[in-house]
Motif scaffolding. Sequence first.
Motif, PDB file in Angstrom:
ATOM      1  N   ASP A 166       3.372  10.816  -4.962  1.00 34.95           N
ATOM      2  CA  ASP A 166       4.748  11.306  -5.062  1.00 34.95           C
ATOM      3  C   ASP A 166       5.186  11.886  -3.717  1.00 34.95           C
ATOM      4  O   ASP A 166       5.195  11.184  -2.708  1.00 34.95           O
ATOM      5  CB  ASP A 166       4.849  12.323  -6.192  1.00 34.95           C
ATOM      6  CG  ASP A 166       6.291  12.601  -6.579  1.00 34.95           C
ATOM      7  OD1 ASP A 166       7.179  11.806  -6.181  1.00 34.95           O
ATOM      8  OD2 ASP A 166       6.541  13.604  -7.280  1.00 34.95           O
ATOM      9  N   THR A 167       5.481  13.176  -3.669  1.00 35.92           N
ATOM     10  CA  THR A 167       5.961  13.785  -2.417  1.00 35.92           C
ATOM     11  C   THR A 167       4.822  14.211  -1.507  1.00 35.92           C
ATOM     12  O   THR A 167       5.071  14.765  -0.434  1.00 35.92           O
ATOM     13  CB  THR A 167       6.831  15.008  -2.743  1.00 35.92           C
ATOM     14  OG1 THR A 167       6.048  15.948  -3.500  1.00 35.92           O
ATOM     15  CG2 THR A 167       8.061  14.592  -3.528  1.00 35.92           C
ATOM     16  N   GLY A 168       3.603  13.967  -1.924  1.00 37.48           N
ATOM     17  CA  GLY A 168       2.469  14.424  -1.126  1.00 37.48           C
ATOM     18  C   GLY A 168       2.065  13.464  -0.033  1.00 37.48           C
ATOM     19  O   GLY A 168       0.923  13.505   0.441  1.00 37.48           O
ATOM     20  N   CYS A 169       2.949  12.580   0.376  1.00 35.86           N
ATOM     21  CA  CYS A 169       2.611  11.662   1.463  1.00 35.86           C
ATOM     22  C   CYS A 169       3.866  11.318   2.246  1.00 35.86           C
ATOM     23  O   CYS A 169       4.991  11.541   1.781  1.00 35.86           O
ATOM     24  CB  CYS A 169       1.972  10.383   0.918  1.00 35.86           C
ATOM     25  SG  CYS A 169       3.089   9.375  -0.086  1.00 35.86           S
ATOM     26  N   ALA A 184       0.833  -1.208   0.000  1.00 35.61           N
ATOM     27  CA  ALA A 184       0.000   0.000   0.000  1.00 35.61           C
ATOM     28  C   ALA A 184       0.866   1.256   0.000  1.00 35.61           C
ATOM     29  O   ALA A 184       0.537   2.252  -0.662  1.00 35.61           O
ATOM     30  CB  ALA A 184      -0.934  -0.012   1.207  1.00 35.61           C
ATOM     31  N   ASP A 185       1.982   1.241   0.732  1.00 37.00           N
ATOM     32  CA  ASP A 185       2.883   2.402   0.739  1.00 37.00           C
ATOM     33  C   ASP A 185       3.475   2.645  -0.646  1.00 37.00           C
ATOM     34  O   ASP A 185       3.574   3.792  -1.108  1.00 37.00           O
ATOM     35  CB  ASP A 185       4.010   2.177   1.751  1.00 37.00           C
ATOM     36  CG  ASP A 185       3.533   2.286   3.194  1.00 37.00           C
ATOM     37  OD1 ASP A 185       2.441   2.851   3.412  1.00 37.00           O
ATOM     38  OD2 ASP A 185       4.253   1.811   4.089  1.00 37.00           O
ATOM     39  N   THR A 186       3.888   1.581  -1.311  1.00 38.10           N
ATOM     40  CA  THR A 186       4.449   1.720  -2.656  1.00 38.10           C
ATOM     41  C   THR A 186       3.416   2.295  -3.617  1.00 38.10           C
ATOM     42  O   THR A 186       3.712   3.174  -4.444  1.00 38.10           O
ATOM     43  CB  THR A 186       4.933   0.353  -3.159  1.00 38.10           C
ATOM     44  OG1 THR A 186       5.897  -0.165  -2.254  1.00 38.10           O
ATOM     45  CG2 THR A 186       5.541   0.461  -4.541  1.00 38.10           C
ATOM     46  N   PHE A 187       2.194   1.812  -3.509  1.00 41.85           N
ATOM     47  CA  PHE A 187       1.104   2.312  -4.352  1.00 41.85           C
ATOM     48  C   PHE A 187       0.841   3.786  -4.079  1.00 41.85           C
ATOM     49  O   PHE A 187       0.663   4.591  -5.004  1.00 41.85           O
ATOM     50  CB  PHE A 187      -0.138   1.475  -4.080  1.00 41.85           C
ATOM     51  CG  PHE A 187      -1.363   1.892  -4.842  1.00 41.85           C
ATOM     52  CD1 PHE A 187      -1.425   1.766  -6.221  1.00 41.85           C
ATOM     53  CD2 PHE A 187      -2.468   2.400  -4.177  1.00 41.85           C
ATOM     54  CE1 PHE A 187      -2.557   2.141  -6.930  1.00 41.85           C
ATOM     55  CE2 PHE A 187      -3.601   2.782  -4.868  1.00 41.85           C
ATOM     56  CZ  PHE A 187      -3.646   2.656  -6.256  1.00 41.85           C
ATOM     57  N   ALA A 188       0.839   4.172  -2.796  1.00 43.91           N
ATOM     58  CA  ALA A 188       0.578   5.570  -2.443  1.00 43.91           C
ATOM     59  C   ALA A 188       1.693   6.481  -2.939  1.00 43.91           C
ATOM     60  O   ALA A 188       1.429   7.588  -3.440  1.00 43.91           O
ATOM     61  CB  ALA A 188       0.421   5.690  -0.926  1.00 43.91           C
ATOM     62  N   ARG A 189       2.949   6.067  -2.817  1.00 47.46           N
ATOM     63  CA  ARG A 189       4.058   6.898  -3.291  1.00 47.46           C
ATOM     64  C   ARG A 189       3.982   7.110  -4.804  1.00 47.46           C
ATOM     65  O   ARG A 189       4.290   8.194  -5.306  1.00 47.46           O
ATOM     66  CB  ARG A 189       5.395   6.261  -2.922  1.00 47.46           C
ATOM     67  CG  ARG A 189       5.764   6.421  -1.451  1.00 47.46           C
ATOM     68  CD  ARG A 189       7.222   6.060  -1.216  1.00 47.46           C
ATOM     69  NE  ARG A 189       7.481   4.648  -1.492  1.00 47.46           N
ATOM     70  CZ  ARG A 189       7.415   3.700  -0.579  1.00 47.46           C
ATOM     71  NH1 ARG A 189       7.082   3.996   0.678  1.00 47.46           N
ATOM     72  NH2 ARG A 189       7.683   2.448  -0.902  1.00 47.46           N
ATOM     73  N   ALA A 190       3.556   6.056  -5.521  1.00 47.32           N
ATOM     74  CA  ALA A 190       3.457   6.197  -6.971  1.00 47.32           C
ATOM     75  C   ALA A 190       2.362   7.180  -7.365  1.00 47.32           C
ATOM     76  O   ALA A 190       2.502   7.914  -8.355  1.00 47.32           O
ATOM     77  CB  ALA A 190       3.193   4.833  -7.608  1.00 47.32           C
ATOM     78  N   LEU A 191       1.285   7.221  -6.602  1.00 49.63           N
ATOM     79  CA  LEU A 191       0.175   8.119  -6.935  1.00 49.63           C
ATOM     80  C   LEU A 191       0.393   9.534  -6.411  1.00 49.63           C
ATOM     81  O   LEU A 191       0.064  10.512  -7.091  1.00 49.63           O
ATOM     82  CB  LEU A 191      -1.132   7.565  -6.365  1.00 49.63           C
ATOM     83  CG  LEU A 191      -1.774   6.365  -7.073  1.00 49.63           C
ATOM     84  CD1 LEU A 191      -3.094   6.011  -6.406  1.00 49.63           C
ATOM     85  CD2 LEU A 191      -2.001   6.656  -8.550  1.00 49.63           C
TER      86      LEU A 191
END
Length: 753
Positions: free
Chosen positions: A233-236, A224-231
């Motif tokens: 970017d720096t906003g998380c 889930a973290d990898t998916f969130a970083r891809a969507l």
Amino acid sequence: MTALPRGESPGPSATDDDSVVADEPATAPAEQAEAVHDGADEATADGPGEEPDGSAPQEDVTAADGGPAGDATAAAAPTEAEAELAAQRELRERIAKRKAEKEGPIAAGTKLSGPAADLLAAVRAVESGEKPGTAFFDSPAPPPARRSVPAPAPVRTQAPEPVRVARGASPETVAAVAAVLAEGGAPEALAGPAAAVLGAQADEALREDPWQLLSLPGVGPEQADTFARALLDTGCGPDDERRTAALVGWLLERAALQGHTALDAEEVRAALAARAVTDPGAAVQHAIAEGVVLVFQDGPEDEDTDGDPDGVTDEESEGTGDGGAEPAAEREPVQVLLGLDRYALAEESLADGIARLVNACEKEADWSDAAAAAPSPSATELIRTAAAHGLVAHTGGEAARAEPAALIAAAAGLGLRALGATHSVDGRQRLAGAVGDASAAVTLAGLLSGTEGPGRDEEGALALDLLVVLDAPQLDVETGAMLVESLADGTRLVVSGDPGVLGSAGAGRVFADVLAARACPQVVSRTPDPGPIGELVSGIGIGELNQVEAPGKEVVIVPVRDAGEAVHRTVQLVADSVPRAIGVPSSDTQVITVGHGGSAGTRALNEALKQRLNPGPGRFGGFDPGDRVAHVPAPGRTVPGVVVSADAEGLHLDCAGSPVVVPQERVAASVRHAWALSAHQAAGMRWPAAVVVLPGDAAQGLSRPWVYTAFGRGERHLSVVHGVDQALPRAVAQSPAQDRTTRLRTLLEASDG
């Protein structure tokens, strides 16, 4: 003496002949390590990172580059139990409505029914002038009470059980979700499950909160973290409130797979810290504020803990408070628990329902003649206790099942509508034989779903005066809540079971909590299990691995050196030694092992046993006619069967005489080979012979409840393939701790007080 002496290491590997050196049994993994394929599967033996397969194996979804794996399969929710799930949803709505009604004032007359409601309506009609008073003078007498001479209701014949396919999301929704998943590097195979779980706006929900991917089976925080970083970017970051809230919910969901209905807040904070959350306390508070979890405190109700999940105010943390408050260090620690609302609601509803049954029962019933005619002193005590109480707990081993059977027969003889419910089809058949009436026993799942039993009355309650639930340790909290909500006021409920066996596949420990809270009278059977197996299992129950005399080779120990030898000896026992030396055919011999994975887990053993007992190409999704299988219509339920055939409609099974059709798309998720089962899957069932396999890598998972459960599955014969050395007696000697965190006991004690 034919048993392995306590503390003695097994001798050299046995040869491949039929000789049987009776030894002592072995213990296996803690029930926490077992999750929920059909009855409940163990996850420990599958190795680290492998999820317990509740209804389908949950596969890792990490790609080689660190992103979500592209080949992960979507784990579809079980679909065969739609009727049961619909009933549960309806029940929860009724529970919520009843709780809401308790909060507000009760309108006059709204709680009346029957003659009382008719009388109130008549009074209001006269007062309003709608009808003259004389219109009600010569009313006919009311009909006799429904319970005066009840006729026993026959058990409904169960129709062939087709597995229905769940309604999926629209193709447009799935396509939109697949696009978002592809953008984030997640496998498109997750699009269907994501659309089903998150709804028609799943694509937008994932864009706004990528960590909602954690709600899908098989997805972990790393993915889930990898998916969130891809969507994003720096906003998380690690402390993103969306991430921390999703992690809290994920931790509670994983805990439920291990049987917990709640977790200590400190455990949750520690787990969040391990996931790089810098302020776990604030993360927990945010999850509570967002309604992700509920917070509960076991302590004085007047303590002020608003806004602080630790249950300690600022003044108390300093040890001084206004008005001379007692320093916090001198007070008894207050446990703060976090839980999901579905389990909190179920436990509260169950506690309320138990209190209702206890208080609404007719206490003056005279069953003395029936008690005097009971076949044993324990049965006499159970009948007398059930006559005077609305809820009774009965404990005992396999032989003690004759006592609830005697109670059912006695109640039926008094003209009452009495029924027994069991965890499995095998248990239903054994109970029906003990009562002497096939209509007197049903499975609990069939009773609640309406496919078995007398059905429900006009008020929606089960049309029963007495219900006896056997195999009570397998009762999870949600099923327990549904059960008590389905019983009318005045219905007697008897929960019966062996407290030493493994607990339920679902969350909760209903039977253990009822016993611990002393919520009702308890009848302890004095009927021991007979024979060498009964003597052996009884000793395990009190922590002793005793020597037993087995002149008829009832107990056999086969020492092995490694997992490969364990598989070889197991196949030889099932296919050759037990049929030839004991007289039990292979079809009546059940293999029980620690977990599904590993070199001697159910998968490896089933593959080897199929090659020997029913070789074939597996042209029907890996299955051939004649294969022994376990059908899993819903998590927590295992139904043994045999493959009959397959066609365009699906895989045709014969499950204890009932035809079952499993659609092709559901075969991989709900059917597996079953020459070998886990102990959780085997709970509540017995076979003429059982072969318990304890490979060396199972030593860390052994526990007294596992050994007690596994060794008690054989009626005439028990073989133990023993490769764990001294881990077996150590595990049996260790006192089992309460390994599930629940709130039911506290709620029951509070309602009683």
